[in-house]
Design a protein around this motif. Structure first.
Motif, PDB file in Angstrom:
ATOM      1  N   PHE A 191      -9.669  -0.632  -1.217  1.00  0.00           N
ATOM      2  CA  PHE A 191      -9.864   0.707  -1.774  1.00  0.00           C
ATOM      3  C   PHE A 191      -9.300   0.785  -3.187  1.00  0.00           C
ATOM      4  CE2 PHE A 191      -5.911   0.527   0.560  1.00  0.00           C
ATOM      5  CZ  PHE A 191      -4.992   1.098  -0.305  1.00  0.00           C
ATOM      6  N   ILE A 225      -6.803  -2.306  -4.008  1.00  0.00           N
ATOM      7  CA  ILE A 225      -5.948  -2.878  -2.967  1.00  0.00           C
ATOM      8  C   ILE A 225      -6.879  -3.553  -1.979  1.00  0.00           C
ATOM      9  CG2 ILE A 225      -4.355  -2.355  -1.056  1.00  0.00           C
ATOM     10  CD1 ILE A 225      -3.016  -1.643  -3.644  1.00  0.00           C
ATOM     11  N   LEU A 226      -6.484  -4.752  -1.554  1.00  0.00           N
ATOM     12  CA  LEU A 226      -7.278  -5.475  -0.559  1.00  0.00           C
ATOM     13  C   LEU A 226      -6.342  -5.970   0.532  1.00  0.00           C
ATOM     14  CD1 LEU A 226      -9.911  -6.946   0.409  1.00  0.00           C
ATOM     15  CD2 LEU A 226      -9.141  -8.886  -0.973  1.00  0.00           C
ATOM     16  N   LYS A 227      -6.676  -5.656   1.763  1.00  0.00           N
ATOM     17  CA  LYS A 227      -5.830  -6.096   2.871  1.00  0.00           C
ATOM     18  C   LYS A 227      -6.492  -7.262   3.579  1.00  0.00           C
ATOM     19  CE  LYS A 227      -5.499  -1.758   4.433  1.00  0.00           C
ATOM     20  NZ  LYS A 227      -5.078  -0.589   5.226  1.00  0.00           N
ATOM     21  N   LYS A 228      -5.728  -8.346   3.681  1.00  0.00           N
ATOM     22  CA  LYS A 228      -6.263  -9.523   4.387  1.00  0.00           C
ATOM     23  C   LYS A 228      -5.187  -9.999   5.337  1.00  0.00           C
ATOM     24  CE  LYS A 228      -8.813 -12.739   2.573  1.00  0.00           C
ATOM     25  NZ  LYS A 228      -9.316 -13.821   1.717  1.00  0.00           N
ATOM     26  N   GLN A 257     -10.438  -1.622   4.419  1.00  0.00           N
ATOM     27  CA  GLN A 257      -9.864  -2.936   4.097  1.00  0.00           C
ATOM     28  C   GLN A 257      -9.530  -3.022   2.611  1.00  0.00           C
ATOM     29  OE1 GLN A 257     -12.544  -6.159   3.903  1.00  0.00           O
ATOM     30  NE2 GLN A 257     -10.895  -7.674   3.717  1.00  0.00           N
ATOM     31  N   TYR A 271      13.111 -12.763  12.305  1.00  0.00           N
ATOM     32  CA  TYR A 271      12.494 -11.639  11.621  1.00  0.00           C
ATOM     33  C   TYR A 271      11.141 -12.031  11.055  1.00  0.00           C
ATOM     34  CZ  TYR A 271      11.528  -8.500   7.701  1.00  0.00           C
ATOM     35  OH  TYR A 271      10.925  -7.638   6.826  1.00  0.00           O
ATOM     36  N   LEU A 272      10.172 -11.199  11.286  1.00  0.00           N
ATOM     37  CA  LEU A 272       8.866 -11.424  10.672  1.00  0.00           C
ATOM     38  C   LEU A 272       8.492 -10.171   9.890  1.00  0.00           C
ATOM     39  CD1 LEU A 272       6.715 -13.147  13.426  1.00  0.00           C
ATOM     40  CD2 LEU A 272       7.332 -14.071  11.188  1.00  0.00           C
ATOM     41  N   PRO A 273       8.240 -10.303   8.613  1.00  0.00           N
ATOM     42  CA  PRO A 273       7.906  -9.118   7.836  1.00  0.00           C
ATOM     43  C   PRO A 273       6.575  -8.531   8.313  1.00  0.00           C
ATOM     44  CG  PRO A 273       7.704 -11.091   6.485  1.00  0.00           C
ATOM     45  CD  PRO A 273       8.262 -11.517   7.796  1.00  0.00           C
ATOM     46  N   GLN A 274       6.463  -7.191   8.207  1.00  0.00           N
ATOM     47  CA  GLN A 274       5.237  -6.536   8.652  1.00  0.00           C
ATOM     48  C   GLN A 274       4.039  -6.963   7.816  1.00  0.00           C
ATOM     49  OE1 GLN A 274       6.716  -2.490   8.370  1.00  0.00           O
ATOM     50  NE2 GLN A 274       6.253  -2.225  10.540  1.00  0.00           N
ATOM     51  N   PHE A 275       4.258  -7.062   6.558  1.00  0.00           N
ATOM     52  CA  PHE A 275       3.186  -7.503   5.667  1.00  0.00           C
ATOM     53  C   PHE A 275       3.808  -8.106   4.401  1.00  0.00           C
ATOM     54  CE2 PHE A 275       4.168  -3.173   4.448  1.00  0.00           C
ATOM     55  CZ  PHE A 275       4.225  -3.248   3.067  1.00  0.00           C
ATOM     56  N   GLU A 276       2.945  -8.754   3.653  1.00  0.00           N
ATOM     57  CA  GLU A 276       3.430  -9.349   2.412  1.00  0.00           C
ATOM     58  C   GLU A 276       2.629  -8.780   1.253  1.00  0.00           C
ATOM     59  OE1 GLU A 276       3.664 -13.608   0.247  1.00  0.00           O
ATOM     60  OE2 GLU A 276       3.416 -13.618   2.430  1.00  0.00           O
ATOM     61  N   TRP A 277       3.291  -8.370   0.255  1.00  0.00           N
ATOM     62  CA  TRP A 277       2.671  -7.721  -0.891  1.00  0.00           C
ATOM     63  C   TRP A 277       2.477  -8.743  -1.996  1.00  0.00           C
ATOM     64  CZ3 TRP A 277       0.797  -2.823  -1.399  1.00  0.00           C
ATOM     65  CH2 TRP A 277       0.533  -2.362  -2.695  1.00  0.00           C
ATOM     66  N   ILE A 304      -1.259  -8.056   1.574  1.00  0.00           N
ATOM     67  CA  ILE A 304      -1.907  -6.974   0.836  1.00  0.00           C
ATOM     68  C   ILE A 304      -1.950  -7.383  -0.633  1.00  0.00           C
ATOM     69  CG2 ILE A 304      -1.777  -4.557   0.129  1.00  0.00           C
ATOM     70  CD1 ILE A 304      -0.317  -3.972   2.735  1.00  0.00           C
TER      71      ILE A 304
END
Lengths: 1046, 938
Positions: free
Chosen positions: B61, A965-968, B59, A859-865, A972
């Protein structure tokens, strides 16, 4: 007005008792009685569930619409045990009796009682040297000698078990009147005065314990004058007048003995109630707990003694119209008193019902012949009392007493056998005491003409010990089973014949003393078997091992527990090695094991594992540690036998449950240690459905069940009357509100004490009923077995069969009365048959191991918060708690200033008012406020002096506490920026640090915060679409602004 | 004010994205701060916040503001309000302050009563509510009295809060509609609301009125398709009516709102299959297997899978144990209550130690507690050991004089190191006792108790530093500190009733129990959540367990104030409402996924028979066996079954006869010129395995220390008394009573037992003395007088059989001797036992020792002097079979010695019957109990 008669139904075994109750319930529903107005009381939780299930199933077939309606009223159904009913009743009225409204039910009161007994003795002994209790307990212990306290403790335990009666009912001194009469009659007797020296001294002026003891001694000294050696009144050489005198003297002596017993018992009783029971109840209340007996007692008190009892009853009355009680024969006096009281107003014609034109009803169903819980306080007499009471209360036509004589369960032979034996054993004699059971024969209803069979397996053995007898019998049973499986027929529900399987056979035991002998025999003859509802859970090796493991983790100094672990195959150290370990240096075995390992380099892995688990105790659930240990150490493999595996799982659940209530491991250890005493704790249930194995269970566990074939072993076992110290105390209920008491430690004197004699008779009666229950479980075939006794001194089931069936052994051959539906089979016959068919081995598992997928799922999580500020929690934490609050307040103040909600002026007046509010609201103590306000004030002044206040002042294009919020990649980041100021072409980010910091601490702080600010910078650059972003840390306590570059 | 209402099929409500899309442009915008998103549950808020981040293209917000109603209200009030908020869990404490007579639990119920009045009848005057209730309860005097009392408390409560500038959380909600005006312009999204209180309806209304634009979800339901015929009312209506929820009507009355009814994704289900399992644990295993199976076979999306239970708290620990075994990644954020945290336990146990005069359990828990850093390591390590050996059950004194007590009960010689450790432990304990000495001041108010407790904890070394390394502990530490602070603040602001220490402990325990919190865990994989938390969530697969009658639907707690009828009248949630709400949950959930959800039910738990939830229909279905989906545990079990493992056969007999190392250990202990005591040999005869454990390893099961004198100690006392009685020879019979009294006084003084047990001993001796005199007189009449007492004899009675013994008493008449052995317990021995079973070797072996060491004497009689029955049981009296008896005993003894030296310690009990109650059964290779199904062949 819908009318339904009140009714008591005496419904014998196999007559469809539960069905009748269900039908009554449905009848009420059909009359549009709302389910919430019907109170149905069952004997066990299981019976309540089964009753609901039965009702649902009938409705599903007969009236699905009604079923839907009933299910929609599921929360209003009142089908429960009396305890659940009492609990719900008490919760409603808790404030009336000073109880917490949320009552925690104490399933097992023994552990609390254990503590209370010890603590109360200590309290009296250590802190009340001048109290009457001190002297009382001192005397009672001393009277019984060196084991005095053990004896007294056991007696207190007996009283505790009977506290339903002890607490409530009045003690009746039954002998007092008779004794006083005899004293006045005998005192002036010239015969006595002439024959006995100091005759008058035999008759005390007051009936105190001291006086009575003296009298007893004197009577013993002169008893030969009026008694024979057999303690019967003397006749020889006496004229009529003298004989009468001797008879009265003998009676007088008996009464003195009995009355002394009662007076002594009263002392213990007093002590028990006032101190031990009081303390027990106090602790229960303190913990908001009540055990099952308490639930009944408190309910009873609420409806009888509470000043508001009539209102409470009225309230019940208004909500309940019908009461149904199942297994009424197992009802205790207290339980009956509750039901009786609750329905009193109905019968009186008063109460809420009349005004609403409702005719309430009571329906009691049971079978007094199946009352087998005398030892637990059930009283078969309740049946007769209820009948008498309801007959007296109700007008003719409104109450009915029905005796059912149908049997839908058994084939003819079994019915004939039962009628023949029990019509004699339970002869309906109107003159007999009320506790005697009265038999009424029943008639077969099964549509099957096969008579079935009743067979008696008799063994001839001269002068063998009980153990040898049972071993021989067990062999015979095993062989007989082997010879009948597949060879005789049983019938299914539709009366289709089927060859008998192991699972059709059930062996019913009166007690479990020789269970192991039976198990060994079945084991040796390859008969698959399963013990249903076996007890002794805590004594099994697997549970002992797990208990040792938990105990060791809680207390590594417990050497014995560590030994249990090491010796067990799960750890599997050889005894040779354990012996060597025991020789190593150290104060405890654990220290010795560690030193042994260190010195010799052996068992390093085990030591490390144990050490790891020891250190994990404070932060990991014990249940997880146990499972991990079983996994690592191949414990699942070792405990793979189904019963053991189920026990292991039950133990883990037990620990898990205790842990979720917040128990310290040492308390858990203590609890488990005390649980060893609970010999009756059942082993874990294992799934037996579909398993072709003989069932073994006790007769008590078989109640309410039926089996195609029943074996009843141990006919020759005596119906022994117990002799332990717990038998020395007697507490018997005479009626709903009266008890009698006696205490007699001498077994010989008990035989002369009326109350003890009567108790023995009641126990004997119960034994007959137990036999009845066992016999009536059989549908098709019944097998009884035992060792023939030429001479029988005390009652046994064999003696009853000899008496009722005319069973005899003449010239080595057994015979029975004519027309007896029983076949006698001797050992040799079984042996012969067995030799022909010796069964093959049973292989329980012979399949291949399946293909196994036991690893974790990929399992690989979709994203990490990630929350940015939380990553720096550690830094923040280095300051004191109050600084944290201070920081939160400062941030809030800065934000409110920046947003223009707070005005910044020289006096800081508004700010400090707000700060005071916030500091207090965030949890700072009132007396600490001034010092923190001063700090706030200082920081503001410092910022002003350093010209830094402009950063927090309102400005166009600025933000305070801005979330982002910043997505890298897959991460997230979520965060909140203290301050952003947009200037021409540039954005400045400020992060406030409000705690004090020394110069030397600064560099490391700056490094740690650089990462956080980099994320801020990236987010802001992206949001505001500019690369010209600068970041700063504003150290408000230092009045310093430090730029942080990337 | 304008907006859009999405009327969505209940359960099939995955439209959160559409809501946002309707209000903003997720592909272009970067600043969403003007959006106020309010959802029904914290879980929905959290998940929407996370999903939103994925939906937005940018990216980075500025996110919308996400809240539940409660959090929004608090945030709003904290910004614009001016009063302090009373934490909910402290309400009962304040109520108890206002009426000290009521219990804390009842105070909690009154707090609920106040809460319901504020939430449901906020617009009514208190007096008219009271009157309405009284009208309905006319005739029920006791209940009316309680209602009156509750209203008085209600009034005092409000006045007290007001007077001090405080308010409660319901007041905060009530304030929201007025404070909304302070908000800047915003767009509003409302989602997930089914069950609203009237106050919440008012809050939402005020927000809608203020918002520039509102997008909201309202649920619809085609009940006709699934509900029973003849039912006129929709389930939703019923719920709405019960909660006077006029929310929907409110929207319908707004002209500028458009309504969009969304179609069903799939047909509604009225019921679905369910699966029965044996127990709760098997049920969870069944779910785990099913997830694993679907993952392997159908590529189940774990992130879109939800597992839910109506009673999550019951199932949470089982899930936490079972799911990892099946390798399932999952998120379960259980609600913990502070009472179960190690820190709270430490605090409560410390207080119990003080309040209950240092009971052994609380005291050892406290003294060994890792959080109390100022207690020395020696104390932490050795307290339990020494306390056990000193048999301490309770009492400061006993702890203070640990060493002395230890010496009384522990007879072995201690090494210098052990002595040092004991001394250090005692010293540390004394320091602790000094710390707690002045803590209990009888009665005190809450502020004083808390202040003293904080000081005590600090002095014992409990500080933030101690728990810093563990985030959970750190969080719990903060919660405890906050609780303390809040209690102090409460006490200082509102005053406090006076508490005794036990009352204070009860209060703290109650508060810890009510302080619930969720620990942060990494969100991954399958979500295991409470039913309420599933509202509005986005998932594709559902596993719905715990469908047990009694649990789902569950019954609300009994209201001791208002009956069901009155509750219904007042519009408070009643039992019918409770049922309908759960029925709605059930229907919502079984219609929440396109694939049929997997519903489960446990049929038993322990001895309890569990029925399926009444929402379920028909009998349970059976799950196809999936043998390949095993957990590691099951793999182990299969291996065991394949190997046909039978546990007792895995236990080895203890036989060192082939082991040189063991032999040397035994030789060191028993070889050479060692003399065996008769007791040792008797023990070996009783069972070599027991001898091995108790004598060779010197181990024994732990027993609970009790406040009593055990049999061994009584034996010690009596032996010593009778030794002293005759130490100067045969005293005249008439002097015996006085001599016994003196001897006893001396022994009691030597043994330092408590006054009470001294008194007991005196009474017992006073009681037995007359009978003792009778026996002594009879002995003297036979011509015998005491000759030797408590004498040690040792002799090699035959080659390699060296025996030692301590004779209780030898009487003499000329050259004739009688050997007597005192016994305080059961005393009956018969010759057959000695001759045939080799048990009770003592007296014949003593006789042999006497024969050999006193060749000039003749032994006439040997017997047991029973102090329990006060008579002598003669084993040999005037008979000539003494020699035969001795011969048998010597043979048995000789065999025993040989066995010991050879290291033969197999379980071979002389009396098989004894095995039944043997405490070593679990360790024994030959246990009597073989109860195991299956595996029946050798």
């Amino acid at each position: 007005m819908a009318i339904i008669k009140s009714k008591i139904v005496l419904s014998p075994a196999g007559s469809g008792k539960t069905e009748r109750l269900a039908r009554r319930y449905l009848q009420l529903l059909a009359m549009d009685v709302k389910p919430e107005r019907i109170l149905t009381i069952t004997f066990t939780e299981k019976a309540a569930a089964e009753m609901k299930d039965r009702i649902f199933k009938i409705l599903a077939q007969e009236n699905p619409e009604k079923l839907k309606e009933l299910k929609r009223n599921a929360l209003k159904l009142r089908i429960s045990t009396i305890h659940s009913f009492c609990l719900s009743f008490l919760e409603r009225f808790a404030p009336f009796i000073g109880l917490e409204p949320e009552i925690k039910v104490l399933d097992d009161p023994t552990v609390l009682w254990f503590d209370v007994v010890d603590d109360t003795l200590r309290t009296i002994a250590e802190t009340e040297p001048n109290s009457k209790y001190y002297n009382m307990i001192l005397e009672l212990i001393a009277q019984e000698g060196f084991r005095g306290w053990s004896v007294l403790r056991r007696i207190l335990e007996v009283l505790f078990d009977r506290r339903a009666a002890a607490k409530r009912a009045k003690v009746i001194l039954t002998e007092q009147k008779g004794l006083e009469n005899l004293i006045s009659e005998l005192y002036d007797s010239p015969i006595g005065r002439g024959r006995i020296k100091n005759y008058a001294e035999l008759f005390p002026s007051r009936l105190t314990i001291t006086q009575l003891n003296k009298v007893k001694e004197k009577l013993d000294l002169c008893s030969s004058v009026f008694l024979t050696q057999n303690n019967t009144p003397r006749k020889q050489g006496f004229n009529q007048e003298e004989r009468t005198w001797a008879e009265k003297m003998a009676e007088y002596r008996k009464l003195v003995i009995s009355y002394t017993s009662t007076i002594r018992a009263l002392q213990i009783f007093y002590l028990f109630k006032r101190r031990f029971l009081n303390e027990y109840e106090r602790r229960e209340r303190e913990n908001g707990q009540a055990d099952f007996t308490d639930l009944e007692l408190l309910t009873y008190d609420l409806i009888t003694k509470n000043p508001e009892w009539s209102n409470i009853l009225y309230s019940f009355d208004e909500h309940t119209d019908h009461i149904l009680v199942d297994e009424f024969q197992d009802t205790s006096f207290l339980q009956w008193s509750i039901i009786d009281k609750l329905s009193e107003e109905w019968r009186s014609g008063l109460g809420a019902k009349r005004s609403r034109a409702i005719e309430p009803s009571i329906f009691l169903v049971g079978d007094d012949k199946q009352s087998i819980y005398y030892f637990r306080g059930a009283n078969a007499q309740v049946f007769a009392n209820a009948k008498a009471k309801l007959t007296a209360w109700y007008e003719p036509g409104k109450f009915e007493y029905e005796v059912v004589d149908t049997n839908y369960r058994s084939l003819q032979s079994i019915i004939d056998f039962t009628n023949l034996v029990f019509a004699q054993l339970m002869r309906p004699d109107p003159e007999a005491p009320a506790f005697k059971t009265r038999y009424a024969p029943f008639v077969r209803q099964r549509k099957n003409e096969d008579p079935g069979s009743v067979e008696m397996l008799l063994i001839k053995m001269a002068k063998a010990k009980m153990l040898e007898r049972r071993q021989k019998e067990a062999e015979l049973i095993a062989k007989r089973i082997a010879t009948i499986v597949g060879r005789i027929n049983v019938y299914d529900d539709k009366e289709n014949p089927l060859p008998c399987r192991y699972q059709d056979i059930t062996i019913l035991l009166r007690k479990r003393t020789y269970l192991d002998v039976l198990e060994n025999a079945l084991h040796n003859h390859n008969i698959p078997f399963v013990v249903v509802k076996g007890i002794g859970f805590h004594g099994t090796p697997e549970v002992s091992f797990l208990r040792a493991f938990v105990s060791f983790l809680a207390d590594p100094s417990s050497d014995f527990n560590l030994y249990v672990l090491l010796r067990n195959p799960v750890f599997g150290l050889s005894e040779n090695e354990i012996l060597m370990i025991s020789q190593a240096s150290g104060l405890t075995l654990w220290e010795r094991l560690q030193n042994y390992s260190e010195t010799l380099g052996k068992r390093k892995e085990e030591v490390k594992q144990l050490a790891d688990w020891l250190s994990a105790v404070n932060h990991r659930p014990l249940a997880h540690i146990i499972e991990e240990m079983l996994k690592i150490k191949s414990g699942w493999r070792i405990f793979s036998e189904p019963q053991r595996l189920a026990n292991v799982k039950k133990f883990i659940r037990l620990v898990e449950d205790l842990e979720t209530t917040g128990q310290h491991p040492l308390r858990l250890k203590d609890y488990l240690q005390k649980s060893i005493e609970k010999e009756n704790e059942p082993k874990a249930n294992i799934r037996i459905e579909g398993k072709d194995a003989v069932r073994i269970m006790t007769i008590h566990a078989a109640k309410g069940l039926q089996f195609p074939i029943v074996f009843i072993p141990g006919l020759d076992e005596n119906i022994e009357i117990k002799t332990g110290s717990d038998q020395s105390i007697l507490l018997e209920e005479l009626s709903e509100d009266e008890v009698v008491l006696a205490f007699q430690p001498e077994p010989n004197l008990r035989k002369e004490t009326k109350l003890f004699i009567e108790r023995e008779a009641k126990e004997l009666e119960e034994a007959k009923r137990l036999f009845y229950v066992a016999v009536t479980r059989a549908r098709d075939h019944l097998f009884l077995s035992g060792v023939w006794q030429d001479k029988i001194n005390s009652p046994s089931r064999l003696s009853w069969l000899i008496e009722t069936l005319g069973l005899k052994k003449v010239d080595g051959k057994f015979s029975l009365t004519s027309n007896c539906p029983v076949a006698i089979v001797e050992e040799a016959t079984v042996e012969k048959e067995y030799e022909k068919i010796k069964p093959k081995l049973v292989i329980p598992f012979c399949g291949q191991l399946p293909i196994i997928q036991s690893g974790p799922l990929p399992y690989l999580p979709q994203f990490e918060w990630r929350i940015v500020t939380r990553e720096l929690e550690e830094v923040k934490r280095k300051s004191e708690e109050s600084w944290t609050i201070f920081g939160e307040v400062m941030h809030q103040l800065f934000a409110e200033i920046a947003q223009g909600n707070l005005v910044l002026n020289n006096e800081l007046e508004q700010i400090l008012t707000r700060a005071r509010h916030l500091l207090f609201a965030f949890g700072l103590m009132q007396d600490q406020l001034s010092i923190w306000l001063e700090r706030i004030s200082d920081q503001f002044r410092l910022l002003a002096n350093k010209g830094l206040l402009s950063i927090i002042s309102p400005q166009p294009g600025s933000y305070a506490e801005l979330p982002f919020i910043l997505k890298k990649g897959k991460i997230i980041y979520s965060g909140r920026i203290d301050r952003i100021i947009r200037m021409e072409g540039e954005i400045k980010i400020y992060d406030y640090k409000t705690f004090p910091l020394r110069d030397e601490e600064l560099p490391s702080f700056l490094t740690e915060y650089a990462q956080q600010l980099a994320i801020y910078r990236e987010a802001v650059a992206s949001i505001f679409e500019t690369q010209n972003v600068a970041t700063y840390l504003l150290f408000t306590a230092r009045g310093e602004l430090i730029p942080i570059s990337s | 004010m304008q907006g859009k209402i999405f009327v969505t099929p209940l359960g099939q409500s995955k439209i959160t994205l559409s809501l946002f899309q309707d209000i903003c442009d997720l592909t272009q915008e970067k600043d969403f701060s003007s959006i106020l998103y309010i959802a029904a549950t914290p879980r929905k808020v959290k998940e929407t916040r996370m999903q939103f981040s994925q939906w937005v293209k940018a990216q980075a917000f500025i996110p919308p503001q996400f809240f539940t109603i409660k959090d929004f209200a608090i945030q709003l009030y904290s910004t614009y309000g001016d009063k302090f908020i009373l934490p909910d869990f402290l309400k009962p404490v304040l109520i108890q302050t206002l009426n000290p007579k009521i219990t804390i639990g009842y105070a909690q119920r009154i707090a609920n009563f106040i809460k319901e009045i504020k939430l449901y009848l906020y617009h009514e005057k208190t007096e008219s509510i009271k009157k309405a209730i009284e009208d309905r309860l006319a005739g029920y005097e006791p209940t009316l009295k309680r209602i009156d009392e509750a209203f008085k408390i209600f009034k005092d409560y409000n006045q007290t809060l007001n007077k001090n500038g405080w308010l409660d959380s319901e007041d905060v909600l009530l304030n929201v509609p007025n404070l909304v005006k302070n908000l800047n312009e915003f767009n509003l999204i409302l989602e997930g609301f089914i069950d609203l209180t009237p106050v919440e309806v008012e809050i939402l209304k005020s927000l809608v009125m203020k918002a520039k634009k509102t997008v909201a979800v309202v649920y619809w339901w085609e009940e006709k398709e699934i509900l029973a015929e003849g039912k006129n009312q929709s389930l939703l209506d019923e719920v709405s009516q019960a909660t006077p929820n006029r929310f929907w009507q409110f929207f319908q009355g707004l002209n500028d709102f458009t309504i969009k009814k969304l179609p069903k994704e799939f047909e509604f289900r009225g019921s679905v299959r369910y699966y029965g399992f044996g127990s709760l644990e098997e049920e969870v295993e069944g779910i785990a297997r099913q997830i694993k199976k679907r993952y392997i076979e159908n590529n189940l999306n774990l992130d879109k899978t939800v597992v839910t239970f109506p009673q999550l708290a019951t199932y949470a620990p089982i899930v936490d144990r079972i799911f990892p075994k099946y390798g399932i990644p999952y998120t379960l954020i259980p609600k913990k209550n502070l009472k179960t945290s190690a820190l709270a336990i430490a605090v409560i146990e410390l207080l119990k130690t003080i309040a209950e005069d240092c009971p052994s359990l609380s005291t050892t828990i406290t003294l060994t507690n890792p959080f109390f850093q100022n207690l020395s390591q020696v104390v932490k390590k050795y307290t339990i050991l020494f306390a056990k050996q000193a048999k301490i059950t309770k009492g400061k004194e006993n702890w203070f004089y640990l060493q002395k007590r230890f010496e009384t009960y522990f007879e072995d010689e201690l090494s210098a190191n052990e002595k040092n450790l004991l001394t250090a432990t005692e010293k540390g304990i004394r320091q602790f006792l000094e710390e707690i000495k002045d803590f209990d001041k009888g009665q005190a108010n809450i502020v004083d108790w808390v202040t003293a407790l904080k000081d005590l904890l600090a002095s014992l070394g409990l500080s933030e530093r101690v728990v810093r390394a563990d985030p959970t502990l750190r969080y719990e530490y903060d919660l405890i500190q906050t609780t303390f602070n809040q209690l102090q603040t409460l006490g200082k602001t509102f005053g406090s009733k006076s508490y005794t220490l036990p009352e204070f402990i009860k209060l703290l325990d109650f508060l810890f129990d009510r302080k619930e919190y969720e620990l942060e865990r990494k969100e991954q994989g399958v979500r295991v959540i409470d039913i309420k938390d599933t509202i509005g969530l986005d998932f594709e697969e559902l596993y719905f367990g715990g469908l047990i009658e009694g649990s789902f639907p569950n019954r609300p707690a009994k209201d001791p104030l208002l009956s069901e009828v009155v509750r219904k009248y007042l519009g408070f949630p009643d039992i019918d409402y409770h049922f309908r709400l759960q029925e709605l949950d059930y229907l919502r959930l079984i219609n929440s996924t396109k694939n049929e959800p997997f519903l489960t039910h446990a049929q038993e738990e322990g001895d309890r028979l569990l029925l399926p939830s009444p929402f379920l229909e028909g009998p349970p279905s059976l799950v196809e066996p999936d043998n390949y989906l095993l957990s590691e545990e099951e793999v182990g079990c299969f291996q065991g079954q394949k190997e046909n493992i039978s546990f007792p056969r895995l236990l080895s007999e203890v036989d060192f006869s082939q082991d040189k190392l063991a032999g040397s250990v035994l030789n060191q202990k028993y070889g050479g010129k060692n003399y065996f005591s008769v007791t040792e040999l008797e023990k070996y005869r009783q069972c070599p395995f027991i001898f091995y454990i108790e004598n060779v390893l010197e181990l024994a099961p732990e027993t609970m220390p009790l406040y009593e004198i055990d049999a061994l100690f009584w034996g010690k006392i009596t032996h010593r008394v009778f030794e002293l009685l005759y130490q100067d020879g045969a005293v005249p019979i008439t002097e015996i009573p006085a001599k016994i009294e003196m001897a006893l006084a001396r022994v009691l003084n030597e043994e330092k037992i408590s006054h009470f047990w001294q008194e007991v001993a005196k009474k017992i001796f006073a009681r037995i003395t007359p009978e003792f005199i009778q026996i002594e007189t009879a002995l003297r009449n036979d011509g015998f007088t005491p000759y030797q007492l408590e004498t040690h004899l040792r002799y090699e009675i035959i080659p390699d059989l060296r025996i030692k013994g301590r004779f209780d008493r030898i009487d003499r008449s000329g050259k004739r001797l009688r050997i007597l052995d005192y016994k305080t317990g059961r005393s009956y021995v018969n010759i057959k036992d000695i001759k045939e079973s080799g048990t009770h070797l003592q007296l014949p072996l003593y006789a042999k020792l006497v024969q050999l060491t006193k060749p000039n004497f003749v032994i006439d009689d040997i017997g047991i002097y029973s102090l329990r029955d006060m008579k002598i049981y003669w084993l040999v009296k005037g008979k000539n079979d003494l020699d035969e008896l001795i011969r048998s005993a010597v043979n048995f003894a000789s065999a025993a010695v040989k066995g010991i030296l050879q290291g033969k310690f197999s379980a071979l009990p002389s009396e098989k019957q004894d095995c039944r109650d043997c405490e070593y059964n679990a360790l024994c290779a030959k246990p009597t109990n073989v109860t195991v199904y299956g595996n029946n062949q050798e």
